[in-house]
Write a protein that holds these residues in place. Structure first.
Motif, PDB file in Angstrom:
ATOM      1  N   SER A 114     -10.171   1.576   9.282  1.00 19.95           N
ATOM      2  CA  SER A 114     -10.402   2.245   8.003  1.00 19.95           C
ATOM      3  C   SER A 114     -10.872   3.548   8.198  1.00 19.95           C
ATOM      4  O   SER A 114     -11.217   4.071   9.386  1.00 19.95           O
ATOM      5  CB  SER A 114     -11.451   1.441   7.196  1.00 19.95           C
ATOM      6  N   THR A 159      -2.068  -1.693   3.605  1.00 20.15           N
ATOM      7  CA  THR A 159      -3.494  -0.926   3.537  1.00 20.15           C
ATOM      8  C   THR A 159      -4.245  -2.101   2.740  1.00 20.15           C
ATOM      9  O   THR A 159      -3.912  -3.057   1.995  1.00 20.15           O
ATOM     10  CB  THR A 159      -3.395   0.058   2.622  1.00 20.15           C
ATOM     11  N   VAL A 183     -10.585   2.724   1.535  1.00 21.84           N
ATOM     12  CA  VAL A 183      -9.167   2.597   2.390  1.00 21.84           C
ATOM     13  C   VAL A 183      -9.309   2.181   3.613  1.00 21.84           C
ATOM     14  O   VAL A 183     -10.107   2.802   4.486  1.00 21.84           O
ATOM     15  CB  VAL A 183      -8.695   4.245   2.495  1.00 21.84           C
ATOM     16  N   LEU A 227       0.360   6.989   3.308  1.00 23.55           N
ATOM     17  CA  LEU A 227      -0.582   6.744   3.973  1.00 23.55           C
ATOM     18  C   LEU A 227      -0.156   5.782   5.450  1.00 23.55           C
ATOM     19  O   LEU A 227      -0.533   5.777   6.349  1.00 23.55           O
ATOM     20  CB  LEU A 227      -1.582   5.805   3.183  1.00 23.55           C
ATOM     21  N   ARG A 228       0.781   4.638   4.953  1.00 22.51           N
ATOM     22  CA  ARG A 228       1.048   3.768   5.984  1.00 22.51           C
ATOM     23  C   ARG A 228       1.698   4.584   7.227  1.00 22.51           C
ATOM     24  O   ARG A 228       1.618   4.194   8.308  1.00 22.51           O
ATOM     25  CB  ARG A 228       1.873   2.761   5.383  1.00 22.51           C
ATOM     26  N   GLY A 268       1.132  -1.286   0.027  1.00 24.63           N
ATOM     27  CA  GLY A 268       0.065   0.014  -0.052  1.00 24.63           C
ATOM     28  C   GLY A 268       0.903   1.314  -0.027  1.00 24.63           C
ATOM     29  O   GLY A 268       2.190   1.231   0.073  1.00 24.63           O
ATOM     30  N   GLN A 327      -6.022   6.165  -1.740  1.00 22.86           N
ATOM     31  CA  GLN A 327      -4.968   5.984  -0.693  1.00 22.86           C
ATOM     32  C   GLN A 327      -4.370   7.443  -0.316  1.00 22.86           C
ATOM     33  O   GLN A 327      -4.095   7.784   0.711  1.00 22.86           O
ATOM     34  CB  GLN A 327      -4.017   4.886  -0.878  1.00 22.86           C
ATOM     35  N   TRP A 353      -6.946  -0.669   6.442  1.00 26.02           N
ATOM     36  CA  TRP A 353      -5.696  -1.207   6.894  1.00 26.02           C
ATOM     37  C   TRP A 353      -5.655  -2.248   7.741  1.00 26.02           C
ATOM     38  O   TRP A 353      -6.679  -2.717   8.684  1.00 26.02           O
ATOM     39  CB  TRP A 353      -4.858   0.145   7.202  1.00 26.02           C
TER      40      TRP A 353
END
Lengths: 483, 483
Positions: free
Chosen positions: A319, A182, A330, A160-161, A156, A358, A332
């Protein structure tokens, strides 16, 4: 100096007591706006400090609450809150009944006619920051390589992570970005986890009543569901859990640790810790569904079971589907020591998730926009919950009980035994009112007199009228039965 | 009048023969541009009609080709096309070998250093209409209710489903929108179909060599793979298929009917029809992977097996991941009589797909933009394929054979037996050249001297140099072995 202080104490106390009386005797009703500080000063002839102290005292007693940029509101009304349901006592044996058809009926009719989405467990789009997300979308096409047209990595979007990892510090999870994968929403995360950890015939333990999405997923995977007794305030009963573990009945646990669906329970931190220690003892993994954790009404975000996870047995799932954009898909998972297995499931079933959405969420989390939005959302939802509680108390049959969620979107209502909520559902449908009947949250013959309501809506007259009608139908049902 | 016609015939024939000679003796090479019609008129002193007839004659002989707005190009060069590989003969017994690690190694290193993505089976982003898609994204936020922030229906975006139905008429599938379910890309569609139709221990028949994504998916689902002998031109061998069906060895078939991966084969229409009739006879469903069908180099889109499906046994799967936007995760399936089962899988594992990207693709398909883009893409890819064929012929060891795909993105190369393409892969990697070794496309010990190349790239000097180096490493390998 001391005397003045005492006098001032008395003054604020006197004012507080008057307002408390008005709340307790129902003169002031839940959700009512209180006089401004300035008005208090004028009316009682006191200083602003004294007025502030009075309201602070009432706030500490949970009787009133501040809403930023709006003022003070009545929060609690002793007589207006329905009693709490008891600990649930699911039967031991489970089998897949025809709840599936019922679920399909409820969810297929959604959005097709004039219902308010009282049956859902998700916020109405009026509560979502659509314009800001659209702006984020434009930015993402510029910032993301290839405008998100290319495949994302299986793990992912890294930005974002990193943001999810940063947010995890708020609940002392202290994750690193490379511990996170994700997914296309939280259900997708739960699906990967279940596929990675179970095989056909295995048993997954969940809180009863169970989120019906989980029942359906378990069904198509050929996995058995063990429904554990659960408390509407504190979630799964730890004694029952330990008994089942001891008897070797559980392969995997799947709990909604914060603001469960449909019960609205929240495991106290101590219970979370104990749960993790128990599962460690019996080497049973926990899939933790924490998708509602950010929508808390208290002072701070509750912790997660993952916070107490020392051996990597907890797969923490979340999420933004309940707070920002369900349609972005989106979510995770931080799968602990099962990372390779979960990653494999994602790669083999989906390759990767949608790239552009994302990136939008990453941008939203990076700035203060998410926290700002959450503050407003929590505030609205908390107000709604109080109004729902009052409406249930005002309109529903005597003896109705309701959960008191400290966060999330749903309230669980237990009507008198005589009421059959599936028949009630059919009746309401004809009047364009919908809700989720209790029977769809279990594989067994129980919760027939229960229902779940979604308070993640804009409060208005139509909503109040729907709740009133729902209550009056239920009352009539109750009446017929007593003949 | 007749005489003039004859004379004119001779004139065009004379010109055609001259050019044919130049192509056959290598004066004109594959990919070379031919003189314009005007130049031909001037050089040979003939009318435009005569010049046109000469080129038309050469086109019918597949020696040259027109490229819109560009002119005529040499298509074929007898001496420059490697021989075709034989029908594949997979062994009967299959077991999961360590191809998984190999796959992971190849795909994890992607995009991290300076490789050209020769190992992939997907177009480079330079070939995708990114600016137009971004425009579509802006439009979609305005046109889609709630800007795509809300959940989509499980079946998927209706506008998109109507467009897919419309496109299906081009291959005489004549689908209706309510026969179609959208998915998060084609792999996701295949995953739902396999989960809906198979249980652990079942056997799925596929063409050998097999797309490794399918091997991996089958593995995590606990499903066995029967590799069927396949022809590099015409796909799966129908006799072998019938034998296996008769012996009751197959629960489900999964074929890439058009421009298969990795072989590049395309089932002739008659074979498609026969396949469907065979499967009807034995009541075995066919999951048809048709994700490359729009990227044809011939006159028209090849039909699909679904075209011949009268009993609903064919689950037709596709996506825009190979033609527009892999990162959008937009695919679909027309599951025939298994619609309820597939829809259930989507709902229970994912709820719905990303809303906004579906809307963008719907808009793209509604206008002529998709067809325009495809025309350019096909043209580029066809040119690339010819250049790859020439490069293989020029640079690879004597005795190298290669498939002749009539569409798609990949070419299958069979090197002399002495070459071990896994060792070759390691060697190439050190020089920042990558490809997909044949061994990852099977569960058995075969195809060790084969490899798959992606020609969905921008042709340039670097690419030519990489192919030359790859060829020279392979030659050296071949040489060492003969000592």
């Amino acid at each position: 100096m001391k005397k003045t202080q005492n006098k001032s104490e008395f003054a604020y106390m006197r004012i507080a007591k008057i307002i408390e009386q008005q709340i307790l005797n129902g003169t002031l009703r839940t959700g009512d706006k209180l006089p401004s500080l300035r008005t208090i000063c004028r009316e009682y002839g006191v200083s602003q400090n004294t007025a502030l102290s009075a309201y602070y005292y009432l706030e500490c007693k949970m009787l009133i609450e501040t809403r930023p940029q709006s003022g003070y509101y009545v929060r609690y009304s002793k007589t207006k809150i329905p009693a709490l349901p008891q600990l649930t006592t699911p039967e031991a044996e489970a089998n897949y009944a025809d709840s599936e058809l019922l679920v399909r009926k409820i969810y297929d009719s959604l959005g097709e006619d004039g219902h308010l989405p009282l049956a859902l467990g998700t916020p109405a789009n009026e509560l979502l920051p659509i314009a800001k997300l659209n702006k984020g979308l434009m930015m993402a096409t510029r910032e993301l390589k290839g405008s998100g047209v290319m495949y994302d990595k299986t793990e992912g979007n890294e930005r974002l992570r990193r943001q999810i990892a940063r947010w995890s510090f708020a609940m002392e999870c202290n994750l690193k970005h490379d511990e996170i994968i994700t997914t296309s929403g939280c259900l997708n995360a739960l699906s990967y986890c279940l596929m990675a950890l179970t095989k056909k015939g295995d048993t997954v333990a969940m809180e009863s009543p169970v989120s019906f999405g989980m029942l359906q997923l378990a069904q198509v995977l050929g996995v058995k569901v063990l429904e554990l007794p659960s408390d509407p305030q504190h979630g799964v009963d730890l004694n029952a859990l330990e008994d089942a573990l001891r008897e070797n009945k559980i392969n995997v646990c799947l709990f909604i640790s914060n603001f469960s669906n449909p019960l609205g329970s929240c495991m106290p931190d101590e219970n979370k810790k104990q749960t993790v220690r128990l599962l460690e003892k019996y080497h049973v993994p926990l899939i933790e569904n924490d998708l509602n954790g950010d929508v808390y009404f208290g002072q701070q975000r509750p912790k997660s079971c993952k916070t107490y996870d020392e051996s990597g047995l907890v797969l923490w799932c979340g999420s933004v589907s309940k707070t920002l954009a369900p349609g972005y898909r989106v979510g995770w998972v931080a799968p602990g020591k099962f990372k390779d297995e979960v990653r494999r499931m994602k790669r083999y079933h989906n390759i990767s998730s949608t790239s552009i959405t994302q990136e939008v969420i990453a941008g939203f989390l990076e700035t203060g926009r998410y926290e700002n939005h959450l503050r407003k959302l929590r505030h609205t939802l908390h107000g709604n919950l109080l109004k729902f509680s009052r409406a249930i108390s005002d309109y529903f049959p005597d003896g109705t009980m309701a959960s008191r969620p400290q966060g999330g979107f749903v309230i669980w209502v237990e009507l008198p035994k005589a009421v059959d909520t599936i028949a009630l559902y059919e009746q309401c449908l004809r009047h364009k009112i919908s809700f989720a009947p209790g029977r769809i949250f279990t594989l067994q013959n129980q919760y027939e007199n229960c229902l779940r309501l979604n308070y993640g809506l804009l409060w208005n007259e139509r909503l109040e009228r729907d709740l009133e009608m729902l209550g009056s139908f239920a009352k009539r049902w109750n009446l017929f039965d007593s003949y």
